[in-house]
Design a protein around this motif. Structure first.
Motif, PDB file in Angstrom:
ATOM      1  N   ALA A  61      41.548  60.886  31.973  1.00  0.00           N
ATOM      2  CA  ALA A  61      42.301  59.632  31.810  1.00  0.00           C
ATOM      3  C   ALA A  61      43.730  59.882  32.267  1.00  0.00           C
ATOM      4  O   ALA A  61      44.246  60.997  32.149  1.00  0.00           O
ATOM      5  CB  ALA A  61      42.284  59.194  30.350  1.00  0.00           C
ATOM      6  N   GLY A  62      44.333  58.853  32.792  1.00  0.00           N
ATOM      7  CA  GLY A  62      45.714  59.005  33.251  1.00  0.00           C
ATOM      8  C   GLY A  62      46.483  57.715  33.076  1.00  0.00           C
ATOM      9  O   GLY A  62      45.908  56.619  33.047  1.00  0.00           O
ATOM     10  N   GLN A  63      47.779  57.841  32.942  1.00  0.00           N
ATOM     11  CA  GLN A  63      48.618  56.654  32.808  1.00  0.00           C
ATOM     12  C   GLN A  63      50.020  56.957  33.318  1.00  0.00           C
ATOM     13  O   GLN A  63      50.464  58.100  33.344  1.00  0.00           O
ATOM     14  CB  GLN A  63      48.686  56.186  31.349  1.00  0.00           C
TER      15      GLN A  63
ATOM     16  N   TYR B 260      51.022  51.511  32.976  1.00  0.00           N
ATOM     17  CA  TYR B 260      49.871  51.214  33.837  1.00  0.00           C
ATOM     18  C   TYR B 260      48.844  52.324  33.626  1.00  0.00           C
ATOM     19  O   TYR B 260      49.121  53.499  33.911  1.00  0.00           O
ATOM     20  CB  TYR B 260      50.289  51.137  35.308  1.00  0.00           C
ATOM     21  N   ASP B 261      47.677  51.954  33.098  1.00  0.00           N
ATOM     22  CA  ASP B 261      46.611  52.938  32.890  1.00  0.00           C
ATOM     23  C   ASP B 261      45.719  52.962  34.138  1.00  0.00           C
ATOM     24  O   ASP B 261      45.340  51.894  34.639  1.00  0.00           O
ATOM     25  CB  ASP B 261      45.786  52.557  31.650  1.00  0.00           C
ATOM     26  N   PHE B 262      45.411  54.155  34.627  1.00  0.00           N
ATOM     27  CA  PHE B 262      44.643  54.265  35.870  1.00  0.00           C
ATOM     28  C   PHE B 262      43.216  53.700  35.722  1.00  0.00           C
ATOM     29  O   PHE B 262      42.564  53.389  36.720  1.00  0.00           O
ATOM     30  CB  PHE B 262      44.602  55.717  36.355  1.00  0.00           C
ATOM     31  N   ALA B 263      42.723  53.552  34.487  1.00  0.00           N
ATOM     32  CA  ALA B 263      41.417  52.934  34.259  1.00  0.00           C
ATOM     33  C   ALA B 263      41.533  51.413  34.071  1.00  0.00           C
ATOM     34  O   ALA B 263      40.547  50.735  33.771  1.00  0.00           O
ATOM     35  CB  ALA B 263      40.745  53.545  33.037  1.00  0.00           C
ATOM     36  N   LYS B 264      42.753  50.909  34.199  1.00  0.00           N
ATOM     37  CA  LYS B 264      43.052  49.474  34.082  1.00  0.00           C
ATOM     38  C   LYS B 264      42.700  48.911  32.702  1.00  0.00           C
ATOM     39  O   LYS B 264      42.300  47.748  32.581  1.00  0.00           O
ATOM     40  CB  LYS B 264      42.338  48.676  35.192  1.00  0.00           C
ATOM     41  N   ARG B 265      42.801  49.715  31.700  1.00  0.00           N
ATOM     42  CA  ARG B 265      42.620  49.278  30.306  1.00  0.00           C
ATOM     43  C   ARG B 265      43.172  50.385  29.404  1.00  0.00           C
ATOM     44  O   ARG B 265      43.352  51.515  29.863  1.00  0.00           O
ATOM     45  CB  ARG B 265      41.144  49.015  29.990  1.00  0.00           C
ATOM     46  N   SER B 266      43.435  50.063  28.149  1.00  0.00           N
ATOM     47  CA  SER B 266      43.935  51.085  27.223  1.00  0.00           C
ATOM     48  C   SER B 266      42.882  52.166  27.069  1.00  0.00           C
ATOM     49  O   SER B 266      41.707  51.860  26.853  1.00  0.00           O
ATOM     50  CB  SER B 266      44.261  50.447  25.874  1.00  0.00           C
TER      51      SER B 266
ATOM     52  N   SER C 107      50.503  51.502  23.911  1.00  0.00           N
ATOM     53  CA  SER C 107      49.090  51.160  23.975  1.00  0.00           C
ATOM     54  C   SER C 107      48.742  50.133  25.061  1.00  0.00           C
ATOM     55  O   SER C 107      47.652  50.168  25.618  1.00  0.00           O
ATOM     56  CB  SER C 107      48.644  50.611  22.615  1.00  0.00           C
ATOM     57  N   ASP C 108      49.660  49.233  25.398  1.00  0.00           N
ATOM     58  CA  ASP C 108      49.310  48.087  26.251  1.00  0.00           C
ATOM     59  C   ASP C 108      49.263  48.470  27.726  1.00  0.00           C
ATOM     60  O   ASP C 108      50.181  49.116  28.240  1.00  0.00           O
ATOM     61  CB  ASP C 108      50.328  46.957  26.058  1.00  0.00           C
ATOM     62  N   HIS C 109      48.209  47.988  28.417  1.00  0.00           N
ATOM     63  CA  HIS C 109      48.069  48.250  29.855  1.00  0.00           C
ATOM     64  C   HIS C 109      48.656  47.101  30.663  1.00  0.00           C
ATOM     65  O   HIS C 109      48.433  45.928  30.340  1.00  0.00           O
ATOM     66  CB  HIS C 109      46.581  48.422  30.195  1.00  0.00           C
ATOM     67  N   ASN C 110      49.373  47.459  31.713  1.00  0.00           N
ATOM     68  CA  ASN C 110      49.932  46.482  32.666  1.00  0.00           C
ATOM     69  C   ASN C 110      50.679  45.350  31.947  1.00  0.00           C
ATOM     70  O   ASN C 110      50.448  44.174  32.201  1.00  0.00           O
ATOM     71  CB  ASN C 110      48.812  45.907  33.546  1.00  0.00           C
ATOM     72  N   SER C 111      51.558  45.753  31.072  1.00  0.00           N
ATOM     73  CA  SER C 111      52.308  44.770  30.286  1.00  0.00           C
ATOM     74  C   SER C 111      53.693  45.329  29.981  1.00  0.00           C
ATOM     75  O   SER C 111      53.832  46.525  29.710  1.00  0.00           O
ATOM     76  CB  SER C 111      51.551  44.492  28.982  1.00  0.00           C
TER      77      SER C 111
ATOM     78  N   ASP D 273      45.031  63.330  30.857  1.00  0.00           N
ATOM     79  CA  ASP D 273      44.275  63.943  29.755  1.00  0.00           C
ATOM     80  C   ASP D 273      42.857  64.269  30.214  1.00  0.00           C
ATOM     81  O   ASP D 273      42.304  63.583  31.081  1.00  0.00           O
ATOM     82  CB  ASP D 273      44.209  62.988  28.553  1.00  0.00           C
ATOM     83  N   HIS D 274      42.285  65.284  29.593  1.00  0.00           N
ATOM     84  CA  HIS D 274      40.918  65.676  29.941  1.00  0.00           C
ATOM     85  C   HIS D 274      40.123  65.994  28.671  1.00  0.00           C
ATOM     86  O   HIS D 274      40.659  66.567  27.719  1.00  0.00           O
ATOM     87  CB  HIS D 274      40.952  66.923  30.845  1.00  0.00           C
ATOM     88  N   ASN D 275      38.852  65.600  28.684  1.00  0.00           N
ATOM     89  CA  ASN D 275      37.932  65.959  27.606  1.00  0.00           C
ATOM     90  C   ASN D 275      36.523  66.015  28.203  1.00  0.00           C
ATOM     91  O   ASN D 275      36.026  65.005  28.732  1.00  0.00           O
ATOM     92  CB  ASN D 275      37.997  64.902  26.483  1.00  0.00           C
ATOM     93  N   GLY D 276      35.908  67.198  28.158  1.00  0.00           N
ATOM     94  CA  GLY D 276      34.593  67.398  28.767  1.00  0.00           C
ATOM     95  C   GLY D 276      33.496  66.534  28.163  1.00  0.00           C
ATOM     96  O   GLY D 276      32.445  66.326  28.790  1.00  0.00           O
ATOM     97  N   ASP D 277      33.714  66.011  26.964  1.00  0.00           N
ATOM     98  CA  ASP D 277      32.710  65.150  26.316  1.00  0.00           C
ATOM     99  C   ASP D 277      32.790  63.695  26.782  1.00  0.00           C
ATOM    100  O   ASP D 277      32.064  62.833  26.241  1.00  0.00           O
ATOM    101  CB  ASP D 277      32.868  65.206  24.789  1.00  0.00           C
ATOM    102  N   LYS D 278      33.634  63.433  27.726  1.00  0.00           N
ATOM    103  CA  LYS D 278      33.769  62.110  28.362  1.00  0.00           C
ATOM    104  C   LYS D 278      34.007  60.964  27.361  1.00  0.00           C
ATOM    105  O   LYS D 278      33.232  59.998  27.295  1.00  0.00           O
ATOM    106  CB  LYS D 278      32.522  61.800  29.206  1.00  0.00           C
ATOM    107  N   PRO D 279      35.091  61.048  26.586  1.00  0.00           N
ATOM    108  CA  PRO D 279      35.383  59.942  25.661  1.00  0.00           C
ATOM    109  C   PRO D 279      36.175  58.820  26.334  1.00  0.00           C
ATOM    110  O   PRO D 279      36.378  57.768  25.730  1.00  0.00           O
ATOM    111  CB  PRO D 279      36.244  60.615  24.595  1.00  0.00           C
ATOM    112  N   PHE D 280      36.649  59.060  27.557  1.00  0.00           N
ATOM    113  CA  PHE D 280      37.470  58.045  28.237  1.00  0.00           C
ATOM    114  C   PHE D 280      36.580  57.108  29.058  1.00  0.00           C
ATOM    115  O   PHE D 280      35.376  57.332  29.188  1.00  0.00           O
ATOM    116  CB  PHE D 280      38.480  58.737  29.162  1.00  0.00           C
ATOM    117  N   VAL D 281      37.205  56.098  29.624  1.00  0.00           N
ATOM    118  CA  VAL D 281      36.488  55.191  30.525  1.00  0.00           C
ATOM    119  C   VAL D 281      37.177  55.218  31.892  1.00  0.00           C
ATOM    120  O   VAL D 281      38.360  55.554  31.993  1.00  0.00           O
ATOM    121  CB  VAL D 281      36.461  53.737  29.992  1.00  0.00           C
ATOM    122  N   ASN D 282      36.395  54.855  32.919  1.00  0.00           N
ATOM    123  CA  ASN D 282      36.987  54.737  34.249  1.00  0.00           C
ATOM    124  C   ASN D 282      37.186  53.260  34.604  1.00  0.00           C
ATOM    125  O   ASN D 282      36.956  52.372  33.769  1.00  0.00           O
ATOM    126  CB  ASN D 282      36.136  55.472  35.298  1.00  0.00           C
ATOM    127  N   LYS D 283      37.572  52.990  35.840  1.00  0.00           N
ATOM    128  CA  LYS D 283      37.903  51.615  36.258  1.00  0.00           C
ATOM    129  C   LYS D 283      36.731  50.651  36.072  1.00  0.00           C
ATOM    130  O   LYS D 283      36.912  49.460  35.813  1.00  0.00           O
ATOM    131  CB  LYS D 283      38.288  51.618  37.741  1.00  0.00           C
TER     132      LYS D 283
END
Lengths: 190, 338
Positions: free
Chosen positions: B327-329, B39-45, B53-57, B309-319
């Motif tokens: 990002a978290g999972q 389960y990815d906290f952003a509700k997507r990979s 790799s798969d979210h909620n599966s 995970d953390h990256n100051g350049d904001k490569p992740f996505v939120n909900k």
């Protein structure tokens, strides 16, 4: 009704037989395999044979010390898991072999059994996962009780086989046999 | 020439005679099966490392089957896997549209002596701490160092064991992760293994030559120390420089693990990873913390895991799909080894 009685006693006998296939415990609570063999050769012959036996296992049995009437060695035996015709090692059990000889009899015992589990490495070889061994006498937790029972039973079975090989080696003069095997036979003369 | 052939024949005869004294081992058969739920906290990979790799599966890892046989001084290993972890998500098979299988190991080894052996074929890489097979890792998700480094190397290598504490490997390899070379046997690699104290093993690795990105050199330290029966500490540090200042990466990961019960071990992976600057383009950097438990019962290992995970350049996505620095999972995996 008699059949049920026979079946009952048969099951009891099988259970007792199964229970006997496990290590005894020594004064210190450690697992031990102990045997005294009577009607053997002279003390000197027995010691020569025991030393030759230990040296024949040059990779898995290392002599620790020896006197004119005793020998101590450290050994390792690999425990396997078998699936149909194939198997793979699951761990190794180290032990100490003690053998003492008197005239016409000897005794030996194996103790200090310790287990090291194997894991599969990146090349698909089974290698020790740790250098810290666990005494075979330890009481495992509920989750690993079944696996531990299998390990102890496999170690006992390997120990019995080892003991049989030791007794066979001490009952015959192996060095003499090897010399006969290497003898050259000529057919040119009668 | 005649003397040379006689010498070769003599060596071969001696080797043959020695081989006859060494009994053959039974055919070894082993393998593993793994499956997971994430389960990815952003509700997507979101986290861009390999596998899981798969979210909620409830998804598949792979089935892995390995054979090994040793006769005298010669042995072979053949290991093959099927499933996303071993097919579409593994590099050689991804190139074949993920419809095939993935060879994990396929090599032949010959022990010339107790101390000297040679191996040729396709092998798990000697670089790095983590591997493709979930049986070989403590954490179920993988590190940035693993994801960006080589997975496997085809080649020929020679290993000399000076003692139980020191050994040296040197070899020639194809470019990374390929069954056959695209630029010839173009890499040279080496590994120095030292074991300074009982329970502590360190591997110093170097691989230089062709890789999927071009040409480059990777230096790697992989070490683990079983400090006590309950506590183990692992470390992986690597530096990769591409030729002509075309980039690369550097990173370090620490793996402390504590056995809290007979069948339960809890471990942490703390990682810092940075892509190198390419010209004026600044390289981005990641930090990751993964808390994992291994609960074992016989061949089964149950692996609950939380990763941030953390990256100051904001490569992740939120909900909502916006960019995010974090990002978290959470994942639950079951791995069965036989």
């Amino acid at each position: 009704m008699p059949y049920k009685t026979i079946l009952f006693f048969l099951l009891i006998a099988l259970k007792v037989s199964a229970q006997q296939k496990q290590f005894s415990v020594d004064d210190n609570g450690k697992f031990i395999y102990y045997e005294v063999v009577e009607k053997a050769a002279g003390k000197d012959s027995l010691m020569l044979r025991a030393k030759a036996f230990v040296e024949s296992y040059n990779k898995t049995l290392k002599r620790q010390n020896s006197t004119d009437s005793s020998i101590t060695a450290k050994g390792v035996m690999v425990i396997d898991k078998t699936i149909l015709v194939a198997s793979h090692p699951t761990g190794e059990v180290s032990f100490t072999l003690n053998c003492e000889a008197r005239d016409k009899k000897y005794r030996f015992w194996l103790t200090d059994f310790e287990y090291i589990p194997y894991g599969r490495d990146r090349y698909s070889n089974y290698v020790p996962t740790t250098k810290i061994a666990t005494p075979l006498e330890k009481t495992p937790g509920k989750l690993s009780a079944g696996e531990w029972k299998d390990i102890v039973e496999a170690a006992y079975s390997k120990t019995v086989n080892f003991a049989e090989r030791l007794k066979k080696a001490l009952s015959s003069y192996q060095t003499e046999k090897r010399q006969i095997k290497g003898e050259t036979i000529s057919t040119k003369k009668w | 020439m005649k003397k040379f052939l006689t010498a070769i024949f003599s060596i071969a005869s001696t080797t043959c005679a020695l081989a006859q004294e060494t009994p053959s081992s039974p055919l070894e058969f082993s393998g593993s099966v793994d499956t997971y739920y994430k389960y990815d906290f952003a509700k997507r990979s979101n986290i861009p490392t390999s596998f899981v790799s798969d979210h909620n599966s409830v998804s598949l890892g792979m089935i892995d089957l390995a054979l090994k046989k040793k006769t005298g001084k010669a042995s072979f290993v053949g290991e093959i896997s099927f499933g996303p972890r071993g097919q579409t998500q593994s590099i050689p098979d991804a190139a074949a549209n993920g419809s095939s299988f993935h060879i994990q190991n396929l090599y032949i080894n010959y022990d010339f002596t107790d101390n000297f052996s040679m191996t040729a074929g396709y092998m798990g890489t000697f670089i790095g701490y983590e591997v493709i097979s979930p049986v070989g890792n403590f954490n179920y998700s993988t590190s940035y160092l693993f994801t960006n480094g080589p997975f496997q190397n085809a080649g020929i290598k020679a290993t000399y064991k000076f003692s139980d504490k020191v050994s040296l490997m040197a070899g020639l390899f194809n470019d990374w992760n390929l069954y056959s070379a695209t630029r010839g046997v173009s890499s040279i690699g080496g590994q120095l293994m030292v074991s300074p104290v009982e329970g502590w093993t360190a591997y110093l690795n170097v691989l230089s030559g062709a890789d999927p990105y071009g040409y480059g050199t990777i230096e790697d330290l992989t070490t683990s120390y079983q400090i006590s029966k309950a506590f183990k500490l692992g470390l992986n540090a690597a530096n990769y420089d591409m030729a002509d200042d075309a980039g690369g990466y550097a990173g370090v990961a620490l793996y402390p693990q504590v056995a809290v019960a007979d069948a339960v071990t809890i471990g942490l992976r703390g990682e810092y990873f940075k892509y190198k600057d390419v010209g004026a383009v600044k390289g981005t950097s990641y930090t990751g913390v993964t808390l994992t438990a291994n609960i074992k019962s016989g061949g089964l290992t149950f692996i609950p895991e939380v990763r941030l995970d953390h990256n100051g350049d904001k490569p992740f996505v939120n909900k909502t799909g916006g960019v995010a620095p974090n990002a978290g999972q959470f994942s639950l995996a079951a791995v069965y080894a036989f």
